[in-house]
Design a protein around this motif. Sequence first.
Motif, mmCIF file in Angstrom:
data_model
loop_
_atom_site.group_PDB
_atom_site.id
_atom_site.type_symbol
_atom_site.label_atom_id
_atom_site.label_comp_id
_atom_site.label_asym_id
_atom_site.label_seq_id
_atom_site.Cartn_x
_atom_site.Cartn_y
_atom_site.Cartn_z
ATOM 1 N N ASN A 136 0.816 -1.218 0.000
ATOM 2 C CA ASN A 136 0.000 0.000 0.000
ATOM 3 C C ASN A 136 0.853 1.273 0.000
ATOM 4 O OD1 ASN A 136 -2.250 -1.672 0.174
ATOM 5 N ND2 ASN A 136 -2.246 -1.590 2.403
ATOM 6 N N LEU A 137 1.677 1.404 -1.003
ATOM 7 C CA LEU A 137 2.538 2.574 -1.108
ATOM 8 C C LEU A 137 1.707 3.848 -1.197
ATOM 9 C CD1 LEU A 137 5.451 3.653 -1.482
ATOM 10 C CD2 LEU A 137 5.049 3.484 -3.955
ATOM 11 N N ILE A 138 2.019 4.819 -0.353
ATOM 12 C CA ILE A 138 1.348 6.113 -0.395
ATOM 13 C C ILE A 138 1.777 6.843 -1.661
ATOM 14 C CG2 ILE A 138 1.116 8.342 0.761
ATOM 15 C CD1 ILE A 138 1.715 6.904 3.393
ATOM 16 N N CYS A 139 0.804 7.303 -2.444
ATOM 17 C CA CYS A 139 1.113 7.954 -3.723
ATOM 18 C C CYS A 139 0.921 9.458 -3.692
ATOM 19 C CB CYS A 139 0.235 7.368 -4.831
ATOM 20 S SG CYS A 139 0.439 5.595 -5.098
ATOM 21 N N ASN A 140 -0.207 9.910 -3.120
ATOM 22 C CA ASN A 140 -0.563 11.325 -3.223
ATOM 23 C C ASN A 140 -1.247 11.801 -1.948
ATOM 24 O OD1 ASN A 140 -2.646 13.592 -4.219
ATOM 25 N ND2 ASN A 140 -0.868 13.579 -5.572
ATOM 26 N N PRO A 141 -0.493 11.960 -0.859
ATOM 27 C CA PRO A 141 -1.095 12.364 0.427
ATOM 28 C C PRO A 141 -1.336 13.868 0.498
ATOM 29 C CG PRO A 141 1.244 12.057 0.705
ATOM 30 C CD PRO A 141 0.955 11.726 -0.731
ATOM 31 N N SER A 142 -2.273 14.352 -0.315
ATOM 32 C CA SER A 142 -2.469 15.805 -0.415
ATOM 33 C C SER A 142 -3.508 16.348 0.555
ATOM 34 C CB SER A 142 -2.848 16.189 -1.849
ATOM 35 O OG SER A 142 -3.925 15.413 -2.307
ATOM 36 N N PHE A 143 -4.263 15.461 1.226
ATOM 37 C CA PHE A 143 -5.212 15.905 2.244
ATOM 38 C C PHE A 143 -5.058 15.030 3.486
ATOM 39 C CE2 PHE A 143 -7.022 17.792 -1.489
ATOM 40 C CZ PHE A 143 -7.537 18.991 -1.034
ATOM 41 N N LEU A 144 -4.777 15.668 4.619
ATOM 42 C CA LEU A 144 -4.551 14.961 5.876
ATOM 43 C C LEU A 144 -5.486 15.475 6.953
ATOM 44 C CD1 LEU A 144 -1.894 14.369 4.272
ATOM 45 C CD2 LEU A 144 -0.664 14.530 6.448
ATOM 46 N N CYS A 145 -5.746 14.627 7.943
ATOM 47 C CA CYS A 145 -6.574 15.021 9.087
ATOM 48 C C CYS A 145 -6.097 14.251 10.308
ATOM 49 C CB CYS A 145 -8.047 14.711 8.797
ATOM 50 S SG CYS A 145 -9.141 14.968 10.212
ATOM 51 N N ALA A 146 -5.915 14.944 11.417
ATOM 52 C CA ALA A 146 -5.522 14.293 12.669
ATOM 53 C C ALA A 146 -6.752 13.745 13.374
ATOM 54 C CB ALA A 146 -4.787 15.278 13.572
ATOM 55 N N THR A 147 -6.623 12.591 14.010
ATOM 56 C CA THR A 147 -7.711 12.014 14.795
ATOM 57 C C THR A 147 -7.556 12.411 16.255
ATOM 58 O OG1 THR A 147 -6.581 9.958 15.426
ATOM 59 C CG2 THR A 147 -7.622 10.026 13.231
ATOM 60 N N ASP A 148 -8.588 12.146 17.058
ATOM 61 C CA ASP A 148 -8.527 12.456 18.483
ATOM 62 C C ASP A 148 -7.444 11.645 19.190
ATOM 63 O OD1 ASP A 148 -10.559 14.261 18.241
ATOM 64 O OD2 ASP A 148 -12.137 12.882 18.862
ATOM 65 N N ARG A 149 -7.053 10.519 18.598
ATOM 66 C CA ARG A 149 -6.029 9.658 19.199
ATOM 67 C C ARG A 149 -4.621 10.084 18.815
ATOM 68 N NH1 ARG A 149 -8.029 4.425 20.453
ATOM 69 N NH2 ARG A 149 -6.116 3.456 19.703
ATOM 70 N N GLY A 150 -4.504 11.125 17.971
ATOM 71 C CA GLY A 150 -3.188 11.570 17.543
ATOM 72 C C GLY A 150 -2.668 10.815 16.335
ATOM 73 N N ASP A 151 -3.547 10.026 15.685
ATOM 74 C CA ASP A 151 -3.153 9.326 14.469
ATOM 75 C C ASP A 151 -3.478 10.193 13.256
ATOM 76 O OD1 ASP A 151 -2.284 7.090 15.930
ATOM 77 O OD2 ASP A 151 -4.316 6.277 16.015
ATOM 78 N N ILE A 152 -3.278 9.634 12.051
ATOM 79 C CA ILE A 152 -3.390 10.432 10.831
ATOM 80 C C ILE A 152 -4.315 9.750 9.826
ATOM 81 C CG2 ILE A 152 -2.115 11.491 8.925
ATOM 82 C CD1 ILE A 152 0.425 11.107 10.809
ATOM 83 N N LEU A 153 -5.269 10.520 9.312
ATOM 84 C CA LEU A 153 -6.101 10.082 8.196
ATOM 85 C C LEU A 153 -5.623 10.815 6.950
ATOM 86 C CD1 LEU A 153 -9.612 10.272 9.861
ATOM 87 C CD2 LEU A 153 -8.701 8.216 8.779
ATOM 88 N N LEU A 154 -5.549 10.112 5.825
ATOM 89 C CA LEU A 154 -5.169 10.783 4.593
ATOM 90 C C LEU A 154 -5.974 10.241 3.424
ATOM 91 C CD1 LEU A 154 -2.997 9.054 2.516
ATOM 92 C CD2 LEU A 154 -1.675 9.158 4.636
ATOM 93 N N SER A 155 -6.322 11.130 2.500
ATOM 94 C CA SER A 155 -6.991 10.713 1.268
ATOM 95 C C SER A 155 -5.972 10.783 0.146
ATOM 96 C CB SER A 155 -8.197 11.606 0.973
ATOM 97 O OG SER A 155 -7.799 12.912 0.635
ATOM 98 N N ASP A 156 -5.980 9.750 -0.695
ATOM 99 C CA ASP A 156 -4.995 9.610 -1.757
ATOM 100 C C ASP A 156 -5.728 9.509 -3.087
ATOM 101 O OD1 ASP A 156 -3.035 8.635 -3.585
ATOM 102 O OD2 ASP A 156 -1.864 7.867 -1.906
ATOM 103 N N ALA A 157 -5.633 10.562 -3.910
ATOM 104 C CA ALA A 157 -6.370 10.597 -5.170
ATOM 105 C C ALA A 157 -5.818 9.611 -6.187
ATOM 106 C CB ALA A 157 -6.341 12.004 -5.754
ATOM 107 N N VAL A 158 -4.519 9.307 -6.131
ATOM 108 C CA VAL A 158 -3.909 8.404 -7.107
ATOM 109 C C VAL A 158 -4.332 6.960 -6.865
ATOM 110 C CG1 VAL A 158 -1.743 7.486 -7.994
ATOM 111 C CG2 VAL A 158 -1.964 9.935 -7.532
ATOM 112 N N SER A 159 -4.255 6.520 -5.606
ATOM 113 C CA SER A 159 -4.665 5.152 -5.277
ATOM 114 C C SER A 159 -6.161 5.053 -5.014
ATOM 115 C CB SER A 159 -3.901 4.653 -4.048
ATOM 116 O OG SER A 159 -4.236 5.413 -2.898
ATOM 117 N N GLN A 160 -6.856 6.201 -5.040
ATOM 118 C CA GLN A 160 -8.304 6.276 -4.794
ATOM 119 C C GLN A 160 -8.655 5.584 -3.467
ATOM 120 O OE1 GLN A 160 -9.607 4.510 -8.572
ATOM 121 N NE2 GLN A 160 -10.298 6.529 -9.206
ATOM 122 N N SER A 161 -7.902 5.968 -2.445
ATOM 123 C CA SER A 161 -8.027 5.307 -1.149
ATOM 124 C C SER A 161 -8.009 6.303 -0.008
ATOM 125 C CB SER A 161 -6.877 4.299 -0.950
ATOM 126 O OG SER A 161 -6.849 3.335 -1.965
#
Length: 409
Positions: free
Chosen positions: A286-311
């Motif tokens: 699951n190689l990260i391709c395009n992490p252009s939008f990120l969001c922090a969670t309440d737990r201090g983890d990271i959510l990211l949307s990847d337009a290239v992998s559509q994930s």
Amino acid sequence: MDFFCSEQKEKQLLEELNEITEKQSGQLRGRIKSGEIDMQMYQQYIEYLNQVLKSGSETDMFDIYQMCQSGAIKEATDRDVTFTGSVRDTKIIFVSEIDEMKLHKDVQLGRIQQNVCDVMDKRIGKIQSGTFDVMCRPALHKTVGIKVDGDRSQPYTYGITVLVVDGEETLVVTDCSNTCLKSIYTKNNKSRHSKLDLASNPHSVTRLGDNQVAVSFWSHNEIVMVLVTPDLVLESRVTTKKKYMGLTALSPSTLAAGCTDPPCVDILDVSGRVMRSVSTLDTEKNLICNPSFLCATDRGDILLSDAVSQSVYYITQGGDAVFTYTLTGERGLSLPRGITTTSTGHILVADYLAHKVILLTPAGKFVRDLLTSQGGLQYPYGLMFCDCKLYVGEYSGGAVKVFTCSIPQ
């Protein structure tokens, strides 16, 4: 005259007490409604568990494991326990102000003081204005135009964040086409704005503190820190070794930044120093391709949307993958952009080409399309959830649409 003053004061105190009681009752009613929804969700979990146990499916069992690992159920339970304790300790105290029993027309007989009530108000912050309702039908609350005097072209809204400055809700957006950051707010019942010209095309904006934001750029090795007063004041510029598009604050002093060349997510301090870098997930998969939008969670983890992998990826700061959301068909993502989380930990993702915002559980399971083109949504880009309101920036619409998504109290 003294008797008349006493009657007036008694009436005033009773009115204050009624007002406080109604306020606390409203909060409790909202919490009870939220609890009922939680119970329904738990019942669904139980039914799902029973089905998985009967089928013996290893894939489904792993899904359950991921849900438990996400902590969604535990967080909801902890939230209930904290609230219950707060309510049990709530007290209304009458503080006497009679001085040596001397009554005259200026005497203050007493006042109603809230002590633990104030503590409860702070603990339940988001609950006061309602809890996110998974089955709500978002209602368009208002449309905020971001075009201002001096704009050279039609505004393109990329990043969105919201702050409360001096009691006023302040919307802060990046306008890529006009190479600037804008704040839009209301003061003395009049709509106002501030505009800060930047050296390059801005992309993401994230809230660092009560009145501070950080901004990243499309193709510029820099992150800028800006004070929001609510007018915008450039505070500092930080030169970085990489070009970061995606940006989210993990704490007031730590940022997660997404780079597309090379594709990675870096953990930075506010001086720009890279403390950790994540480029692959789960042993080269699951190689990260395009992490252009990120969001922090309440737990201090990271959510990211990847337009290239559509994930959509949920990763820890250490680089472990909690889950990956990748589907095709009606539940798939054609071009995911903005991403945010709700007060209940649910995940919202803007799908640019499908003209919709989808809703996922905290464990990354599809729930439903929350907003679609049937409701007038066109090319959603930036996304922000705050205080039971969803802010959606339409790419070339020159506006941010604000939807309400809450349980009425």
